[in-house]
Design an enzyme around this catalytic site. Sequence first.
Site, PDB file in Angstrom:
ATOM      1  N   HIS A   1      34.160  24.339  56.922  1.00 49.62           N
ATOM      2  CA  HIS A   1      33.058  23.755  56.150  1.00 49.62           C
ATOM      3  C   HIS A   1      32.549  22.472  56.820  1.00 49.62           C
ATOM      4  O   HIS A   1      32.581  21.391  56.241  1.00 49.62           O
ATOM      5  CB  HIS A   1      33.478  23.480  54.706  1.00 49.62           C
TER       6      HIS A   1
ATOM      7  N   GLY B   1      15.333  29.098  52.340  1.00 51.37           N
ATOM      8  CA  GLY B   1      14.792  27.794  51.996  1.00 51.37           C
ATOM      9  C   GLY B   1      14.638  26.982  53.267  1.00 51.37           C
ATOM     10  O   GLY B   1      14.405  27.525  54.353  1.00 51.37           O
TER      11      GLY B   1
ATOM     12  N   ALA C   1      26.610  29.175  53.538  1.00 54.93           N
ATOM     13  CA  ALA C   1      26.134  28.807  52.205  1.00 54.93           C
ATOM     14  C   ALA C   1      27.263  28.149  51.417  1.00 54.93           C
ATOM     15  O   ALA C   1      27.594  26.983  51.645  1.00 54.93           O
ATOM     16  CB  ALA C   1      25.598  30.054  51.490  1.00 54.93           C
ATOM     17  N   ARG C   2      27.872  28.890  50.512  1.00 52.60           N
ATOM     18  CA  ARG C   2      29.044  28.466  49.760  1.00 52.60           C
ATOM     19  C   ARG C   2      30.012  29.636  49.716  1.00 52.60           C
ATOM     20  O   ARG C   2      29.598  30.805  49.689  1.00 52.60           O
ATOM     21  CB  ARG C   2      28.684  28.040  48.335  1.00 52.60           C
TER      22      ARG C   2
ATOM     23  N   GLU D   1      38.623  27.272  48.725  1.00 53.31           N
ATOM     24  CA  GLU D   1      38.380  26.279  49.764  1.00 53.31           C
ATOM     25  C   GLU D   1      38.923  24.922  49.326  1.00 53.31           C
ATOM     26  O   GLU D   1      38.661  24.513  48.184  1.00 53.31           O
ATOM     27  CB  GLU D   1      36.875  26.172  50.030  1.00 53.31           C
TER      28      GLU D   1
ATOM     29  N   ILE E   1      16.919  25.350  54.937  1.00 54.69           N
ATOM     30  CA  ILE E   1      17.969  25.643  55.923  1.00 54.69           C
ATOM     31  C   ILE E   1      17.717  26.997  56.572  1.00 54.69           C
ATOM     32  O   ILE E   1      17.854  27.166  57.784  1.00 54.69           O
ATOM     33  CB  ILE E   1      19.357  25.569  55.275  1.00 54.69           C
TER      34      ILE E   1
END
Length: 317
Positions: free
Chosen positions: A281, A153, A233-234, A262, A155
């Site tokens: 993060h 995308g 990402a995540r 996290e 990013i």
Amino acid sequence: MADITRNHRPTVWLPIPAEDVGGLPEDLEYRFWDGAEEFPGDPADAAFYVVPYMKGAEVAGRPLPRMSGVRVVQTLSAGVDHVTPFLPGLPAGVRLCNARGVHEASTAELAVALTLAALRGIPRFVRGQDAEEWHDGFYPALADKQVLIVGYGSIGAAIENRLTPFECHVTRVARLARRSPHGPVHALGDLPGLLPQADVVILSTPLTPGTRHLADARFLAGMKDGALLVNVARGPVVDTGALLAELEAGRLQAALDVTDPEPLPQGHPLWHAPGLLLSPHVGGSTSAFLPRAKRLLRDQLNRFAAGQDLANVVTTT
């Protein structure tokens, strides 16, 4: 369209004081709320809710069940996974917008920094400096490497833009195949044929039911020996147990800005996994965030007040 009359001004909840944002339309009422225990007013009166940044799903979702009049939910993050579980309880027609345009530069910077640091042995050099040890020798370069960006995308495109001067070869993957200004973008279904060719795999995909544990044991087994996995990402996009197995076997390296769980608790095996570089993060939380976030809020709220289409609409309830 905002229902603006002389007797009633739609209420906006902001995690940044309105006077600090500046340039906001005067025909809206502003309430500052950055996740404090007490709400700044009745959530039912909020028409536009800007979710507090980096406060987690519990804070983000706390007022939503009571926001019976909300028409827009705006995140200041690129991902919206911390908000989507609350959408079924909202009225029909609520627009969920993300912060596209705010985090691309910072996240792409960190993706490249983690890649370079992991390849060039920077963690080893830092530990060597602490121990007064001189770790010379030959180290991998990013030049001439095959880099696979999974999640192409805004990013992912920003990451490629910053990789271009490093003379590496980039392959792009998104949910659906398409063409980009840089070249073809492959579909996720093409991954089994692409993973074995990649020296570096960078994850920049949103967290959705379809991408949760995308990088599972089968995905990781498809990567070539010695390859580097970078996750900006995540955390749950990667199966932590499967990654740990590969790291402990010494077959793969990884650089993670996000983890699952996290924040990473003390005693978790990821802290001391071999071949792993961790950052806490911080892909988007840089000096670039606040000016861009303010610019986004000014634009969105002026659009809202004028009854214009909003930018960055991810979904509508």
